[in-house]
Design a protein around this motif. Structure first.
Motif, PDB file in Angstrom:
ATOM      1  N   ARG A  66       0.836  -1.206   0.000  1.00 46.43           N
ATOM      2  CA  ARG A  66       0.000   0.000   0.000  1.00 46.43           C
ATOM      3  C   ARG A  66       0.871   1.256   0.000  1.00 46.43           C
ATOM      4  N   LEU A  67       1.967   1.232   0.768  1.00 46.22           N
ATOM      5  CA  LEU A  67       2.876   2.382   0.751  1.00 46.22           C
ATOM      6  C   LEU A  67       3.518   2.570  -0.614  1.00 46.22           C
ATOM      7  N   LEU A  68       3.876   1.464  -1.277  1.00 50.39           N
ATOM      8  CA  LEU A  68       4.456   1.569  -2.616  1.00 50.39           C
ATOM      9  C   LEU A  68       3.443   2.140  -3.602  1.00 50.39           C
ATOM     10  N   ALA A  69       2.164   1.766  -3.459  1.00 53.38           N
ATOM     11  CA  ALA A  69       1.128   2.327  -4.329  1.00 53.38           C
ATOM     12  C   ALA A  69       1.024   3.839  -4.148  1.00 53.38           C
ATOM     13  N   LEU A  70       1.099   4.310  -2.883  1.00 52.55           N
ATOM     14  CA  LEU A  70       1.086   5.752  -2.635  1.00 52.55           C
ATOM     15  C   LEU A  70       2.305   6.433  -3.267  1.00 52.55           C
ATOM     16  N   VAL A 101      11.216  -0.526   3.742  1.00 52.31           N
ATOM     17  CA  VAL A 101      11.694  -1.878   3.457  1.00 52.31           C
ATOM     18  C   VAL A 101      13.117  -1.782   2.931  1.00 52.31           C
ATOM     19  N   ASP A 102      13.838  -2.894   2.988  1.00 53.69           N
ATOM     20  CA  ASP A 102      15.176  -2.943   2.396  1.00 53.69           C
ATOM     21  C   ASP A 102      15.074  -2.912   0.869  1.00 53.69           C
ATOM     22  N   PRO A 103      16.096  -2.404   0.185  1.00 52.42           N
ATOM     23  CA  PRO A 103      16.056  -2.407  -1.291  1.00 52.42           C
ATOM     24  C   PRO A 103      15.858  -3.795  -1.881  1.00 52.42           C
ATOM     25  N   PRO A 146       9.508  -8.027  -4.516  1.00 54.81           N
ATOM     26  CA  PRO A 146       8.223  -8.707  -4.256  1.00 54.81           C
ATOM     27  C   PRO A 146       7.034  -7.755  -4.177  1.00 54.81           C
ATOM     28  N   LEU A 147       7.258  -6.548  -3.648  1.00 52.18           N
ATOM     29  CA  LEU A 147       6.169  -5.571  -3.593  1.00 52.18           C
ATOM     30  C   LEU A 147       5.751  -5.144  -5.002  1.00 52.18           C
ATOM     31  N   LEU A 198       1.990  -5.474  -6.870  1.00 54.31           N
ATOM     32  CA  LEU A 198       1.273  -4.392  -7.559  1.00 54.31           C
ATOM     33  C   LEU A 198       1.004  -4.747  -9.017  1.00 54.31           C
ATOM     34  N   THR A 199       1.918  -5.457  -9.656  1.00 57.73           N
ATOM     35  CA  THR A 199       1.688  -5.891 -11.031  1.00 57.73           C
ATOM     36  C   THR A 199       0.536  -6.880 -11.092  1.00 57.73           C
TER      37      THR A 199
END
Length: 544
Positions: free
Chosen positions: A466-470, A500-502, A507-508, A512-513
């Motif tokens: 969810r944070l990556l989507a934002l 998160v670590d690089p 996986p995130l 999303l994909t």
């Protein structure tokens, strides 16, 4: 004799096969490439882009290895009693039952979404009736028997290696076939179609040692350009028009070889083509060229409109192409400033704590004070909401009126008041944010829509996703491409925003994909490239 004539008149059904691109399963990013030919096994690829590349490569391999179209083949489309093609001009003009009209060609037909490709051995009239058909090879024209019927005698045929004439004596004949196999997106030339160049018979010389009358090399015509399946005449005047048509053909072929579309460039090419074809039609009085020019004008307008839609702009006199939740560049910049502030000042580590801090910050950003109910917290993907809220209270970052249990149990009719001291303005410190009281609920509602998006919620995605989507919603341009100019977003920046670590970012991205948020995503050691899908573009905050 009757048996031979019957065998000659028999028509074989035209070849036809299909290469398809299908999803492997619901909610999965990998795809299956299959071919209808019996000897071809299905292949599973990790993404739609990789599957499309493999499908086109498989189709090209078939076209290179397969034989050229046969002049006597029955039209594959007509064989299935297709009635969608061009009819004869008059009621008395009845075509033969095995052909609609024109020479037999090998055509590639595809759908506009790029999900299947079909190769069909059919008539040129049938191929012309399909809007997406591309002729890759043409069968040699069959002439009447009195004129040779596509055969040539030993007098005109070349002598085989070793000087041995073919069996049957001087009256024996040898059929001529296509000298080149089919090539994808390429039209067969006269040489490839097997058209023999006539040679003039010369009188026998009395002295075989005599030199030729002229030592000058034969004059060669300049190479002819090709555009839209048309050859540009070498004697077309004015010369500037001939050069423009030749250059346009090369530019169109170069555009087709691009890995990424550029609709603005395509619109300009179609506009130039329309202008050049209008001038060509005036010079040759060809009605077909005028029709092609009008179609090019329509294609230019369509490509330009699609380009405006992708970048979020509106055509003249119309509303915005993409109805975004946040409509102004200032609002987009404020949304980015909130995410950057939380990434630098989160009181607790971990993606779940960062996500909760983002949502609470947007509730209290303007004055440091706000209201919260239990559903606001329980709606987030938190493993232990009570413990996480208690840790924020113990750290001093969050203050609540009552206990943590009362906050989790509170309902909209009786909300719990919360305070964030670091966001409370005073005379010396106005706070980290400069937006006003009316914009704060808009930003909070936008974040709630992104975090609670239907597919993310149904997929039970974790807090990091969810944070990556934002982060990606605020890090894409008007067309949805990630980063400025589509160059991508730094992996270090995204890992800090998502807590998160690089190494844990890939996986995130896959999640999303699978949720149809991202397309054409590629994670390298330094950047994440790709684009947002069209369905989530209204949630984006384009880079300005």
């Amino acid at each position: 004799m009757g048996v031979e004539a019957h065998a000659t008149n028999e028509r074989v059904t035209g070849r036809r096969w299909t290469v398809r691109l299908d999803p492997v399963g619901r909610g999965r990013a990998d795809v299956r490439v299959s071919c209808s030919r019996p000897a071809c096994a299905a292949q599973v690829l990790p993404s739609a882009a990789a599957g499309r590349t493999a499908a086109i490569g498989h189709l090209k391999a078939h076209l290179r290895a397969g034989p050229a179209p046969r002049p006597s083949a029955q039209c594959a489309c007509r064989a299935e009693e297709c009635h969608t093609h061009i009819r004869p001009a008059g009621p008395r003009e009845r075509p033969v039952p095995w052909r609609c009209g024109g020479a037999v060609v090998l055509a590639v037909i595809t759908d506009r979404e790029g999900r299947w490709w079909q190769v069909m051995e059919c008539c040129s009239r049938c191929a012309a009736a399909h809007p997406t058909a591309k002729v890759v090879a043409t069968a040699p024209a069959a002439e009447a028997p009195a004129r040779g019927d596509g055969f040539r005698t030993d007098a005109a045929a070349p002598t085989p290696p070793g000087g041995v004439a073919p069996p049957g004596g001087p009256a024996a004949t040898t059929p001529t076939f296509s000298a080149a196999g089919p090539h994808f997106s390429h039209t067969a030339t006269a040489t490839a179609a097997g058209t023999a160049v006539p040679q003039q018979a010369s009188a026998p010389r009395s002295d075989h040692r005599s030199a030729p009358r002229s030592a000058r090399p034969p004059r060669r015509r300049p190479p002819r350009g090709r555009i839209a399946q048309r050859l540009v005449p070498h004697d077309l005047r004015p010369v500037a028009l001939r050069d423009e048509l030749t250059e346009l053909g090369e530019l169109f072929r170069a555009y087709q070889a691009r890995t990424e579309p550029d609709l603005a460039m395509l619109a300009d090419l179609h506009a130039r083509k329309a202008e050049a074809f209008h001038a060509w039609a005036e010079a040759t009085a060809d009605t077909g060229l005028r029709l092609d020019a009008r179609r090019a004008e329509q294609a230019a307008a369509t490509a330009r409109l699609q380009h405006l839609h992708r970048i979020g702009q509106a055509p003249d006199g119309e509303g915005p192409a993409v109805a975004r939740l946040l409509t102004a560049p200032a609002q987009w910049n404020h949304a980015r400033s909130v995410l950057a502030h939380v990434a630098d000042n989160a009181p607790l580590p971990g993606a779940e704590a960062c996500l909760l801090v983002v949502m609470v910050t947007l509730r209290t950003a303007q004055s440091g004070v706000g209201n919260l109910v239990g559903q606001d917290i329980k709606g987030l993907p938190l493993s232990d909401p009570e413990q996480l809220v208690g840790q924020l209270v113990e750290s001093g970052w969050l203050g609540i009126s009552g206990t943590v249990e009362e906050l989790i149990a509170s309902r909209p009719e009786n909300p719990t008041q919360i305070t964030v001291p670091s966001l409370t303005p005073d005379e010396d410190d106005p706070g980290p944010f400069t937006f006003g009281r009316k914009l704060r609920p808009k930003l909070s509602g936008w974040a709630q829509r992104v975090v609670g998006e239907k597919k993310l919620r149904k997929g039970k995605t974790e807090a990091g996703v969810r944070l990556l989507a934002l982060a990606l919603a605020t890090g894409s341009d008007g067309e949805g491409r990630l980063g400025p100019g589509g160059e991508g977003i730094g992996v270090d920046t995204l890992s800090s925003w998502c807590a998160v670590d690089p190494d844990g970012l890939s996986p995130l991205v896959d999640r999303l994909t699978a949720a149809d948020w991202l397309a054409e995503a590629d994670v390298t050691d330094t950047h994440l490239t790709g684009r947002l899908t069209e369905r989530v573009l209204p949630l984006g905050c384009p880079l300005t």
